[in-house]
Design a protein around this motif. Sequence first.
Motif, short mmCIF file in Angstrom:
data_model
loop_
_atom_site.label_atom_id
_atom_site.label_comp_id
_atom_site.label_asym_id
_atom_site.label_seq_id
_atom_site.Cartn_x
_atom_site.Cartn_y
_atom_site.Cartn_z
N GLU A 218 11.26 -9.14 7.01
CA GLU A 218 10.00 -9.17 6.43
C GLU A 218 8.90 -8.82 7.24
N ARG A 219 9.22 -8.15 8.42
CA ARG A 219 7.98 -7.63 9.18
C ARG A 219 8.17 -5.94 9.39
N VAL A 220 7.26 -5.47 9.75
CA VAL A 220 7.25 -4.03 10.14
C VAL A 220 6.85 -3.66 11.43
N ALA A 221 7.53 -2.72 11.86
CA ALA A 221 6.96 -2.06 13.37
C ALA A 221 6.10 -0.91 12.93
N HIS A 222 4.76 -1.14 13.36
CA HIS A 222 3.81 -0.26 13.19
C HIS A 222 3.51 0.84 14.18
N MET A 223 3.40 1.99 14.16
CA MET A 223 3.08 2.87 15.26
C MET A 223 2.03 3.27 15.54
N LYS A 224 0.81 2.87 14.50
CA LYS A 224 -0.46 3.22 14.79
C LYS A 224 -0.80 2.53 15.88
N GLY A 225 -1.45 3.46 17.11
CA GLY A 225 -2.10 2.74 18.14
C GLY A 225 -1.10 2.68 19.32
N ASP B 75 0.76 10.35 3.93
CA ASP B 75 1.09 11.47 5.29
C ASP B 75 0.04 11.33 6.20
N THR B 76 -0.23 9.97 6.62
CA THR B 76 -0.91 9.66 7.82
C THR B 76 -0.46 8.47 8.64
N LEU B 77 -1.15 8.36 9.76
CA LEU B 77 -0.43 7.57 10.66
C LEU B 77 -0.21 5.92 10.10
N LEU B 78 -1.23 5.66 9.35
CA LEU B 78 -1.31 4.22 8.75
C LEU B 78 -0.10 4.10 8.15
N TYR B 79 0.64 4.93 7.43
CA TYR B 79 2.20 4.85 6.75
C TYR B 79 3.27 5.13 7.83
N LEU C 244 0.72 -1.28 -0.03
CA LEU C 244 -0.22 0.02 -0.16
C LEU C 244 0.79 1.32 0.03
N ALA C 245 1.80 1.32 0.76
CA ALA C 245 2.88 2.23 0.78
C ALA C 245 3.51 2.61 -0.57
N ASP C 246 4.09 1.48 -1.12
CA ASP C 246 4.82 1.71 -2.35
C ASP C 246 3.64 2.19 -3.48
N ARG C 247 2.49 1.59 -3.58
CA ARG C 247 1.42 1.99 -4.44
C ARG C 247 1.14 3.54 -4.31
N ASN C 248 0.76 4.01 -3.06
CA ASN C 248 0.39 5.23 -2.73
C ASN C 248 1.64 6.25 -3.04
N SER C 249 2.87 5.72 -2.48
CA SER C 249 3.85 6.87 -2.79
C SER C 249 4.16 7.05 -4.41
N THR C 250 4.03 6.06 -4.97
CA THR C 250 4.42 6.26 -6.52
C THR C 250 3.20 7.17 -7.23
N ARG C 251 2.16 7.20 -6.65
CA ARG C 251 1.15 7.87 -7.22
C ARG C 251 0.87 9.31 -6.77
N GLY C 252 1.90 9.58 -5.61
CA GLY C 252 1.85 11.10 -5.27
C GLY C 252 0.89 11.18 -4.35
N LEU D 164 16.16 3.62 13.25
CA LEU D 164 15.01 3.94 12.14
C LEU D 164 13.82 4.07 12.95
N ILE D 165 13.43 3.55 13.98
CA ILE D 165 12.13 3.86 14.69
C ILE D 165 12.24 5.21 15.33
N LYS D 166 13.34 5.55 15.95
CA LYS D 166 13.54 6.91 16.43
C LYS D 166 13.39 7.93 15.33
N ARG D 167 14.06 7.89 14.16
CA ARG D 167 13.93 8.71 12.99
C ARG D 167 12.55 8.60 12.63
N GLU D 168 11.81 7.57 12.57
CA GLU D 168 10.08 7.74 11.84
C GLU D 168 9.35 8.66 12.86
N LEU D 169 9.54 8.37 14.27
CA LEU D 169 8.85 9.26 15.03
C LEU D 169 9.25 10.57 14.94
#
Length: 128
Positions: free
Chosen positions: A72-79, A56-60, A43-51, A103-108
């Motif tokens: 092959e896993r992600v740490a998600h910040m939502k919730g 720019d939401t918490l989902l991403y 989803l992130a790849d698809r939406n980022s390539t479309r501009g 990476l987590i510190k930078r993402e936050l």
Amino acid sequence: MPIKFGDVFKFNGKEYIFIAKIDDIIYAAEILDRENSQTILRLADRNSTRGNRLIDTLLYCFVELTTEQFTERVAHMKGAQRNEETVEFGDVNDCLSLADKQLIKRELMDNSKFFAEELIETISRLPL
């Protein structure tokens, strides 16, 4: 030994990365399973390539993990925010690599508008 930034713990059958404890609030990122991780990445790849402005939401707000046992896993910040009374840390099984912690510190920090000011202040002081 007290739990610290980057420690992985299980709660309600899911894996989380401890971020911080501020007053009675625990901040932790959920480690998604491989299937949900791949969905978020697609989803992130698809939406980022479309501009797409939705990017720019918490989902991403997530980090693709590189620590060996979490590839092959992600740490998600939502919730990420939980009331302390509802969290039991259980076994602290693993700790993230320094690279993943950075990476987590930078993402936050890069997405500070989604998080409590106190959390961002605490994270900014972490010596990584």
